[in-house]
Design a protein around this motif. Structure first.
Motif, PDB file in Angstrom:
ATOM      1  N   GLY A  33       0.688  -1.236   0.187  1.00  0.00           N
ATOM      2  CA  GLY A  33      -0.078  -0.094   0.022  1.00  0.00           C
ATOM      3  C   GLY A  33       0.908   1.359  -0.019  1.00  0.00           C
ATOM      4  N   ALA A  34       1.827   1.372   0.689  1.00  0.00           N
ATOM      5  CA  ALA A  34       2.586   2.221   0.756  1.00  0.00           C
ATOM      6  C   ALA A  34       3.374   2.644  -0.486  1.00  0.00           C
ATOM      7  N   ARG A  35       3.968   1.673  -1.211  1.00  0.00           N
ATOM      8  CA  ARG A  35       4.542   1.767  -2.536  1.00  0.00           C
ATOM      9  C   ARG A  35       3.466   2.155  -3.465  1.00  0.00           C
ATOM     10  N   LEU A  36       2.350   1.659  -3.467  1.00  0.00           N
ATOM     11  CA  LEU A  36       1.314   2.179  -4.441  1.00  0.00           C
ATOM     12  C   LEU A  36       0.945   3.500  -4.295  1.00  0.00           C
ATOM     13  N   ILE A  37       0.974   4.015  -3.048  1.00  0.00           N
ATOM     14  CA  ILE A  37       0.446   5.426  -2.712  1.00  0.00           C
ATOM     15  C   ILE A  37       1.732   6.294  -3.122  1.00  0.00           C
ATOM     16  N   LEU A  38       3.081   5.843  -2.958  1.00  0.00           N
ATOM     17  CA  LEU A  38       3.955   6.743  -3.457  1.00  0.00           C
ATOM     18  C   LEU A  38       3.840   6.927  -5.058  1.00  0.00           C
ATOM     19  N   VAL A  39       3.582   5.681  -5.783  1.00  0.00           N
ATOM     20  CA  VAL A  39       3.638   5.859  -7.263  1.00  0.00           C
ATOM     21  C   VAL A  39       2.270   6.914  -7.651  1.00  0.00           C
ATOM     22  N   ALA A  40       1.259   6.917  -6.802  1.00  0.00           N
ATOM     23  CA  ALA A  40       0.106   7.624  -7.211  1.00  0.00           C
ATOM     24  C   ALA A  40       0.495   9.134  -6.885  1.00  0.00           C
ATOM     25  N   ILE A  41       1.425   9.232  -5.802  1.00  0.00           N
ATOM     26  CA  ILE A  41       1.736  10.623  -5.591  1.00  0.00           C
ATOM     27  C   ILE A  41       2.698  11.299  -6.514  1.00  0.00           C
ATOM     28  N   ILE A  42       3.640  10.475  -7.041  1.00  0.00           N
ATOM     29  CA  ILE A  42       4.581  10.910  -7.886  1.00  0.00           C
ATOM     30  C   ILE A  42       4.083  10.926  -9.409  1.00  0.00           C
ATOM     31  N   THR A  43       2.825  10.246  -9.698  1.00  0.00           N
ATOM     32  CA  THR A  43       2.117  10.307 -10.942  1.00  0.00           C
ATOM     33  C   THR A  43       1.593  11.648 -11.120  1.00  0.00           C
ATOM     34  N   GLY A  44       0.721  12.002  -9.782  1.00  0.00           N
ATOM     35  CA  GLY A  44      -0.035  13.102  -9.661  1.00  0.00           C
ATOM     36  C   GLY A  44       0.734  14.243  -9.694  1.00  0.00           C
ATOM     37  N   ALA A  45       2.072  14.044  -9.122  1.00  0.00           N
ATOM     38  CA  ALA A  45       2.862  15.412  -9.114  1.00  0.00           C
ATOM     39  C   ALA A  45       3.461  15.543 -10.562  1.00  0.00           C
ATOM     40  N   ILE A  46       3.674  14.277 -11.503  1.00  0.00           N
ATOM     41  CA  ILE A  46       4.203  14.741 -12.852  1.00  0.00           C
ATOM     42  C   ILE A  46       2.897  15.350 -13.716  1.00  0.00           C
ATOM     43  N   LEU A  47       1.798  14.911 -13.562  1.00  0.00           N
ATOM     44  CA  LEU A  47       0.514  15.349 -14.267  1.00  0.00           C
ATOM     45  C   LEU A  47       0.332  16.766 -13.777  1.00  0.00           C
ATOM     46  N   GLY A  48       0.573  17.076 -12.442  1.00  0.00           N
ATOM     47  CA  GLY A  48       0.375  18.429 -11.945  1.00  0.00           C
ATOM     48  C   GLY A  48       1.333  19.529 -12.506  1.00  0.00           C
ATOM     49  N   GLY A  49       2.685  18.988 -12.614  1.00  0.00           N
ATOM     50  CA  GLY A  49       3.708  19.839 -13.061  1.00  0.00           C
ATOM     51  C   GLY A  49       3.347  19.927 -14.543  1.00  0.00           C
ATOM     52  N   GLY A  50       2.921  18.969 -15.287  1.00  0.00           N
ATOM     53  CA  GLY A  50       2.692  19.256 -16.833  1.00  0.00           C
ATOM     54  C   GLY A  50       1.501  20.355 -17.028  1.00  0.00           C
ATOM     55  N   ALA A  51       0.647  20.152 -16.133  1.00  0.00           N
ATOM     56  CA  ALA A  51      -0.421  21.118 -16.207  1.00  0.00           C
ATOM     57  C   ALA A  51      -0.028  22.838 -15.796  1.00  0.00           C
ATOM     58  N   LEU A  52       0.832  22.665 -14.894  1.00  0.00           N
ATOM     59  CA  LEU A  52       1.341  24.164 -14.419  1.00  0.00           C
ATOM     60  C   LEU A  52       2.216  24.676 -15.815  1.00  0.00           C
TER      61      LEU A  52
END
Length: 112
Positions: A33-52
């Motif tokens: 679960g911790a590893r999957l949450i980390l993947v989700a956070i990094i994926t969200g950061a990449i998507l958010g960074g791209g949107a910015l």
């Protein structure tokens, strides 16, 4: 099955709680679960960074980079969880081997 034949849980490496199958499953689930949450956070950061930056990043590309970045980062961030899982696996395996050897000893006992 007598009381002495019943499986006895082993203490984990800290000696605080018994190592049973549910405890092992809980430790593995927490690590996954911790590893999957980390993947989700990094994926969200990449998507958010791209949107910015005004760029559209495909979700599959962001997820792929999220997994690639999270692999080594998870090893560093979740070392204590990984050690806990490994120690519980070893303790559970040792208990299984002890019970198997005890069963083999009883099966070989003459006159039983």
């Amino acid at each position: 099955m007598t009381e002495e034949d019943a499986p006895r849980p082993l203490p984990d490496s800290a000696g605080s709680e018994p190592v049973s199958l549910p405890a092992l499953i809980a430790a593995v689930a927490a690590y996954i679960g911790a590893r999957l949450i980390l993947v989700a956070i990094i994926t969200g950061a990449i998507l958010g960074g791209g949107a910015l930056l005004g760029q559209t990043v495909p979700v599959i590309v962001a997820a792929a980079f999220g997994v690639l970045i999270a692999l080594p980062l998870g090893l560093l961030l979740f070392k204590s969880l990984r050690i806990k899982v490994n120690s519980r696996i070893v303790a559970y395996d040792d208990e299984r081997a002890r019970r198997r050897d005890e069963l083999q000893r009883r099966l070989r006992k003459p006159g039983s």
